[in-house]
Scaffold this motif. Structure first.
Motif, PDB file in Angstrom:
ATOM      1  N   THR A 196       0.719  -1.270   0.099  1.00 50.90           N
ATOM      2  CA  THR A 196      -0.027  -0.076  -0.037  1.00 50.90           C
ATOM      3  C   THR A 196       0.926   1.233   0.040  1.00 50.90           C
ATOM      4  O   THR A 196       0.498   2.298  -0.701  1.00 50.90           O
ATOM      5  CB  THR A 196      -0.967   0.091   1.162  1.00 50.90           C
ATOM      6  OG1 THR A 196      -1.682  -1.235   1.213  1.00 50.90           O
ATOM      7  CG2 THR A 196      -1.795   1.076   1.162  1.00 50.90           C
ATOM      8  N   CYS A 215      -3.890  -7.596  -6.509  1.00 49.78           N
ATOM      9  CA  CYS A 215      -4.887  -6.840  -7.426  1.00 49.78           C
ATOM     10  C   CYS A 215      -6.148  -7.697  -7.532  1.00 49.78           C
ATOM     11  O   CYS A 215      -7.283  -7.240  -7.944  1.00 49.78           O
ATOM     12  CB  CYS A 215      -4.619  -6.664  -8.859  1.00 49.78           C
ATOM     13  SG  CYS A 215      -3.608  -8.024  -9.515  1.00 49.78           S
ATOM     14  N   ARG A 216      -6.233  -8.978  -6.894  1.00 49.53           N
ATOM     15  CA  ARG A 216      -7.530  -9.740  -6.788  1.00 49.53           C
ATOM     16  C   ARG A 216      -7.960  -9.864  -5.494  1.00 49.53           C
ATOM     17  O   ARG A 216      -9.022 -10.574  -5.470  1.00 49.53           O
ATOM     18  CB  ARG A 216      -7.330 -11.197  -7.683  1.00 49.53           C
ATOM     19  CG  ARG A 216      -6.983 -10.821  -9.259  1.00 49.53           C
ATOM     20  CD  ARG A 216      -7.144 -12.405  -9.961  1.00 49.53           C
ATOM     21  NE  ARG A 216      -6.948 -12.008 -11.343  1.00 49.53           N
ATOM     22  CZ  ARG A 216      -8.132 -11.952 -11.996  1.00 49.53           C
ATOM     23  NH1 ARG A 216      -9.166 -11.696 -11.543  1.00 49.53           N
ATOM     24  NH2 ARG A 216      -7.904 -11.689 -13.468  1.00 49.53           N
ATOM     25  N   GLU A 275      -9.854  -9.202  -2.312  1.00 51.60           N
ATOM     26  CA  GLU A 275     -10.997  -8.234  -2.059  1.00 51.60           C
ATOM     27  C   GLU A 275     -10.773  -7.292  -0.808  1.00 51.60           C
ATOM     28  O   GLU A 275     -11.667  -6.407  -1.130  1.00 51.60           O
ATOM     29  CB  GLU A 275     -11.907  -9.455  -1.481  1.00 51.60           C
ATOM     30  CG  GLU A 275     -12.550 -10.384  -2.388  1.00 51.60           C
ATOM     31  CD  GLU A 275     -13.716 -11.226  -1.988  1.00 51.60           C
ATOM     32  OE1 GLU A 275     -13.942 -11.326  -0.836  1.00 51.60           O
ATOM     33  OE2 GLU A 275     -14.460 -12.072  -2.608  1.00 51.60           O
ATOM     34  N   GLY A 332      -7.141  -5.543  -2.785  1.00 50.65           N
ATOM     35  CA  GLY A 332      -7.238  -4.803  -4.068  1.00 50.65           C
ATOM     36  C   GLY A 332      -7.703  -3.253  -4.336  1.00 50.65           C
ATOM     37  O   GLY A 332      -7.418  -2.622  -4.978  1.00 50.65           O
ATOM     38  N   PRO A 333      -9.025  -3.252  -3.546  1.00 56.27           N
ATOM     39  CA  PRO A 333      -9.532  -1.725  -3.692  1.00 56.27           C
ATOM     40  C   PRO A 333      -8.805  -0.654  -3.125  1.00 56.27           C
ATOM     41  O   PRO A 333      -9.160   0.385  -3.426  1.00 56.27           O
ATOM     42  CB  PRO A 333     -11.003  -2.030  -2.591  1.00 56.27           C
ATOM     43  CG  PRO A 333     -11.211  -3.449  -2.811  1.00 56.27           C
ATOM     44  CD  PRO A 333      -9.652  -4.181  -2.813  1.00 56.27           C
ATOM     45  N   GLN A 334      -7.847  -0.882  -2.310  1.00 53.82           N
ATOM     46  CA  GLN A 334      -6.908   0.080  -1.723  1.00 53.82           C
ATOM     47  C   GLN A 334      -5.945   0.638  -2.673  1.00 53.82           C
ATOM     48  O   GLN A 334      -5.238   1.464  -2.234  1.00 53.82           O
ATOM     49  CB  GLN A 334      -6.303  -0.686  -0.317  1.00 53.82           C
ATOM     50  CG  GLN A 334      -7.500  -0.943   0.615  1.00 53.82           C
ATOM     51  CD  GLN A 334      -6.629  -1.446   1.892  1.00 53.82           C
ATOM     52  OE1 GLN A 334      -5.696  -0.791   2.251  1.00 53.82           O
ATOM     53  NE2 GLN A 334      -7.072  -2.573   2.444  1.00 53.82           N
ATOM     54  N   ARG A 362      -3.923   1.485  -6.410  1.00 55.19           N
ATOM     55  CA  ARG A 362      -4.065   1.982  -7.644  1.00 55.19           C
ATOM     56  C   ARG A 362      -3.427   0.993  -8.667  1.00 55.19           C
ATOM     57  O   ARG A 362      -2.378   0.638  -8.714  1.00 55.19           O
ATOM     58  CB  ARG A 362      -3.151   3.504  -7.739  1.00 55.19           C
ATOM     59  CG  ARG A 362      -3.616   4.519  -6.844  1.00 55.19           C
ATOM     60  CD  ARG A 362      -2.815   5.719  -6.951  1.00 55.19           C
ATOM     61  NE  ARG A 362      -1.314   5.269  -6.827  1.00 55.19           N
ATOM     62  CZ  ARG A 362      -0.191   5.923  -7.293  1.00 55.19           C
ATOM     63  NH1 ARG A 362      -0.667   6.840  -8.265  1.00 55.19           N
ATOM     64  NH2 ARG A 362       1.064   5.756  -7.035  1.00 55.19           N
TER      65      ARG A 362
END
Length: 202
Positions: A25, A100-101, A103, A106-108, A110
């Motif tokens: 991150t 990147c997959r 859950e 991934g949403p955190q 870019r």
């Protein structure tokens, strides 16, 4: 993705995941900028480094004769073997979801490339193959390049770091891939020196 792993190994990943998530991150967001956002995604692509490969091909074959062509075969073997071990053996044995997959992670992040691979995240094949080549380059070309041969590790590090930056691998995947690649490259360079000999100008 459900990971079917023995309890001891699952516990290991549970200990690694918090630090890996924290570090990716920071690399992906806090330690990024618009310049890196633009440049780094290209640096993970083979086409970007074709000028380097062509230079090495011409330099080695032009200066070391038949040994230079054996060196080229060694480089190809190094890349093929490291990719085989990482992609076909380790990734098929240790199934880890890519960031990147994931859950949660991934949403955190870019995301800078067009797709997120479905293969296992461990180990990074980019890191494995490029550090294998870097070690092979360093060990075989150091007699003629001197300290400049160390730059091959910088090259491999940039590519490996980019895998984390764009969100397709965790840092631990890259770290272990780099160690594996260095081991493969070192062994093949020793085999090269034993069977072919040191590179000397023909």
């Amino acid at each position: 993705m459900t990971i079917d792993l023995p309890f001891c190994l699952l516990t290991f990943w549970e200990h690694i995941q918090p630090f890996d998530s924290w570090l990716i991150t920071h690399i992906n967001q806090d330690w990024g900028n618009s310049f890196l956002d633009t440049v780094l995604p290209f640096m993970r692509e083979t086409l970007f480094w074709i000028p380097l490969y062509l230079f090495l091909l011409l330099f080695v074959t032009g200066n070391f004769g038949i040994k230079g062509w054996w060196w080229v075969m060694g480089v190809i073997l190094c890349a093929a073997l490291s990719d085989l071990i990482s992609s076909q053996f380790i990734k098929q044995t240790i199934l880890r979801t890519r960031p990147c997959r994931d859950e949660i992670v991934g949403p955190q992040l870019r995301f800078f490339i067009n797709y997120c691979p479905r293969s296992s995240s461990f180990t990074s094949s980019h890191a494995t193959t490029h550090f294998a080549q870097a070690m092979f380059f360093f060990t075989t070309l150091r007699p003629v390049m001197g300290k400049w041969a160390s730059l091959f590790f910088v090259w491999a590090f940039i590519i490996a770091y980019t895998q984390v930056y764009v969100g397709v691998h965790y840092p631990f995947d890259v770290f272990c891939g780099a160690l594996l690649g260095c081991g493969i490259g070192f062994m093949l360079s020793k085999l090269f020196h034993k069977r072919i000999g040191m590179l000397t100008v023909s």
